[in-house]
Design a protein around this motif. Structure first.
Motif, short mmCIF file in Angstrom:
data_model
loop_
_atom_site.label_atom_id
_atom_site.label_comp_id
_atom_site.label_asym_id
_atom_site.label_seq_id
_atom_site.Cartn_x
_atom_site.Cartn_y
_atom_site.Cartn_z
N VAL A 120 -18.85 7.66 13.53
CA VAL A 120 -18.63 6.76 12.57
C VAL A 120 -17.37 6.01 12.88
O VAL A 120 -16.42 6.76 13.03
CB VAL A 120 -18.89 7.34 11.22
CG1 VAL A 120 -17.57 8.44 11.02
CG2 VAL A 120 -18.90 6.19 10.18
N THR A 121 -17.18 5.00 12.54
CA THR A 121 -16.06 3.90 12.98
C THR A 121 -15.43 3.13 11.67
O THR A 121 -16.41 3.03 10.66
CB THR A 121 -16.20 2.82 14.19
OG1 THR A 121 -17.27 1.95 13.55
CG2 THR A 121 -16.75 3.73 15.22
N CYS A 122 -14.40 2.51 12.00
CA CYS A 122 -13.77 1.59 10.85
C CYS A 122 -14.91 0.40 10.53
O CYS A 122 -15.14 -0.11 9.33
CB CYS A 122 -12.39 1.22 10.86
SG CYS A 122 -11.34 2.37 10.99
N PRO A 159 -19.81 -10.99 10.91
CA PRO A 159 -19.65 -11.90 11.88
C PRO A 159 -19.36 -10.95 12.98
O PRO A 159 -19.06 -9.61 13.11
CB PRO A 159 -18.61 -12.62 11.51
CG PRO A 159 -18.74 -12.49 9.93
CD PRO A 159 -19.29 -11.39 9.76
N ASN A 160 -19.16 -11.49 14.44
CA ASN A 160 -18.79 -10.72 15.38
C ASN A 160 -17.40 -10.76 15.58
O ASN A 160 -16.86 -11.89 15.25
CB ASN A 160 -19.40 -11.52 16.60
CG ASN A 160 -20.84 -10.94 16.84
OD1 ASN A 160 -21.72 -11.96 16.97
ND2 ASN A 160 -21.45 -9.95 16.78
N ILE A 161 -16.66 -9.56 16.03
CA ILE A 161 -15.35 -9.64 16.19
C ILE A 161 -14.94 -9.29 17.65
O ILE A 161 -15.43 -8.46 18.18
CB ILE A 161 -14.56 -8.39 15.15
CG1 ILE A 161 -14.48 -9.00 13.70
CG2 ILE A 161 -13.09 -8.65 15.59
CD1 ILE A 161 -14.03 -7.96 12.78
N ASN A 206 -6.89 -6.80 12.43
CA ASN A 206 -8.13 -6.43 12.40
C ASN A 206 -8.34 -5.62 13.44
O ASN A 206 -9.59 -5.26 14.11
CB ASN A 206 -9.08 -7.58 12.36
CG ASN A 206 -9.23 -8.52 13.50
OD1 ASN A 206 -8.43 -8.00 14.45
ND2 ASN A 206 -9.91 -9.62 13.23
N LEU A 207 -7.50 -4.94 14.14
CA LEU A 207 -7.61 -4.24 15.58
C LEU A 207 -8.52 -2.93 15.13
O LEU A 207 -9.31 -2.66 16.23
CB LEU A 207 -6.14 -3.62 16.01
CG LEU A 207 -6.44 -2.64 17.07
CD1 LEU A 207 -6.61 -3.56 18.34
CD2 LEU A 207 -4.75 -2.10 17.27
N GLN A 208 -8.57 -2.18 14.35
CA GLN A 208 -9.27 -1.32 13.81
C GLN A 208 -10.90 -1.57 13.74
O GLN A 208 -11.69 -0.70 13.94
CB GLN A 208 -8.96 -0.47 12.74
CG GLN A 208 -9.33 -1.10 11.25
CD GLN A 208 -8.07 -1.98 11.05
OE1 GLN A 208 -7.29 -2.56 11.65
NE2 GLN A 208 -7.79 -1.94 9.88
N PHE A 209 -11.12 -2.73 13.61
CA PHE A 209 -12.43 -3.50 13.30
C PHE A 209 -13.04 -3.92 14.84
O PHE A 209 -14.43 -4.47 14.69
CB PHE A 209 -12.81 -4.26 12.11
CG PHE A 209 -12.15 -3.83 11.03
CD1 PHE A 209 -12.75 -2.58 10.36
CD2 PHE A 209 -11.08 -4.42 10.44
CE1 PHE A 209 -12.26 -2.31 9.28
CE2 PHE A 209 -10.49 -4.10 9.41
CZ PHE A 209 -11.05 -3.05 8.53
N ARG A 210 -12.42 -3.78 15.92
CA ARG A 210 -12.78 -4.57 17.14
C ARG A 210 -13.86 -3.83 18.05
O ARG A 210 -14.64 -4.35 18.70
CB ARG A 210 -11.75 -4.92 17.88
CG ARG A 210 -10.90 -5.95 17.04
CD ARG A 210 -9.70 -6.08 18.15
NE ARG A 210 -8.63 -7.11 17.32
CZ ARG A 210 -7.60 -7.36 17.69
NH1 ARG A 210 -7.13 -6.99 18.74
NH2 ARG A 210 -6.68 -7.92 16.98
#
Length: 410
Positions: free
Chosen positions: A99-101, A302-304, A351-355
């Motif tokens: 599981v991720t951010c 959305p895409n990051i 937003n690094l943790q969501f990439r």
């Protein structure tokens, strides 16, 4: 069954003798939840999480709901009619390995989008993680008491010492026609971490709480627990079948949350090949069933990009594009507005943790990079570091898909 008090073995025989529909995994009887209590089942003698996995694995249930218990802080089985009744639902599907951010962010944004549509009398949406365990559950064609007994007889014949243990030579002799020698070596090593030179039959066949399938499942589930989501374990592979399952229990809105990272809705929902085994009418039937009666919608995050740029969710091309555009116009598919993203996710500066998603995080772990931690919720990363699952992944000791399929079929 009358000679054992093992809850897992008892559960495995509950539907024997009852006619089941192989195509839909349903029949005359379906069990939503199980509880064992009394002198024969003292506290700690069975784990509701593992029991839920067994129910799905043996096709006793299409899905089993688990919810955190506020008192014990442990997960327990929930009755769908009670938990989901008249509740709006937001469901996110994944194996969550790990599981991720991004999983948390997509869930939160979809919930906020749905809440803005609600009036004061509407209950707050229930957020559900649909944990897919299709890679570690038993194939339908392998179920049944006769098949299990036949397999165990083959083990008894190959187990020359008759001590309940298998050494490497016995395992190779038993499974030489099923796995390569390298795969058998990897399987034996995984089952014999202390290098004692033998493995128990219980561990190989996951007859009770101990076993490689149980260990893998519990490792995955333990990483979800600190987030306190309701979890739906299921063998449901098609999104429209998941919607049908949930619509049995609620008359409120159901949202399937998708997107983030490099997610492609074209690959996920508009891929005709993915409907070949589940819908006689193919993709059109599957989408028709998913959006029938307007009760279920798909919200797309959305895409990051890896650089942190926020882009509209990708859309399918070719013949599927007009169908996608129609479903967006009619509100069946809802692209999420940036205003419902968390403040951290809106800017490339924060937003690094969501990439990255689960696949990319697993690749970082396998490479030995320490960067994987930044893409997981901190409390989950702390638990992950204390478990052996990431260590096995990092050392290249996880089993191949062929081995998992073989183990699930035993």
């Amino acid at each position: 069954v009358h000679n054992t008090s093992d809850p897992y073995i008892i559960t495995s025989y509950l539907l024997d003798g009852l006619e089941q529909n192989v195509d839909s995994n349903s029949g005359r009887l379906e069990i939503d939840s199980i509880d064992f209590s009394g002198p024969a089942f003292p506290e700690g003698s069975w784990d509701p999480r593992l029991m839920a996995m067994r129910m799905v694995q043996l096709r006793i249930a299409n899905g089993v709901l688990l919810e955190p218990d506020a008192v014990s802080q442990k997960y327990r089985m929930a009755v769908p009619n009670n938990l989901l009744y008249k509740r709006p639902l937001v469901v996110e599907r994944s194996r969550f390995t790990p599981v991720t951010c991004m999983h948390e962010e997509v869930m939160g944004a979809c919930s906020r989008t749905l809440e803005q549509e609600a009036d004061e009398s509407t209950k707050r949406p229930l957020e559900i993680l649909n944990m897919q365990i299709d890679d570690i559950i038993q194939p339908t064609e392998s179920e049944g008491a006769d098949q299990r007994l036949t397999t165990l007889k083959r083990v008894a014949t190959s187990e020359l010492k008759q001590d309940g243990m298998l050494d490497l030579a016995e395992m190779k002799r038993m499974f030489k026609d099923k796995l390569t020698e390298e795969e058998i070596d990897a399987l034996f090593k995984g089952l014999d971490p202390q290098s004692v030179g033998s493995v128990s039959i219980d561990a190989l066949f996951s007859l009770t709480q101990d076993g490689v399938l149980a260990e893998e499942f519990l490792d995955r589930f333990t990483m979800l627990e600190p987030l306190k989501y309701t979890v739906l374990l299921s063998s449901i592979s098609q999104t429209h079948d998941l919607a049908s399952y949930l619509q049995r229990y609620t008359n409120q809105k159901i949202v399937v949350a998708v997107g983030g990272g490099g997610f492609s809705i074209g690959r996920a929902l508009f891929n005709p090949d993915s409907y070949k085994n589940g819908s006689a009418g193919g993709m059109l039937e599957g989408l028709g069933r998913l959006f029938s009666q307007g009760g279920t919608r798909v919200f797309t995050y959305p895409n990051i990009t890896p650089e942190g740029q926020i882009l509209p969710a990708s859309i399918p091309d070719g013949d599927a594009q007009p169908l996608y555009e129609y479903l967006v116009r009619t509100g069946a598919i809802v692209p999420i507005s940036s205003s419902y993203l968390s403040p951290e996710a809106r800017s490339w500066k924060t937003n690094l943790q969501f990439r990255l998603g689960s696949t990319e995080v697993r690749e970082l772990i396998a490479q030995g990079s320490a960067e994987w931690e930044m893409y997981m919720p901190p409390i989950v990363a702390t638990i992950a570091k204390s478990q052996g699952w990431f260590g096995r992944l990092r050392n290249g000791e996880t089993f191949t898909a062929n081995v998992w399929q073989f183990l699930a079929g035993l």
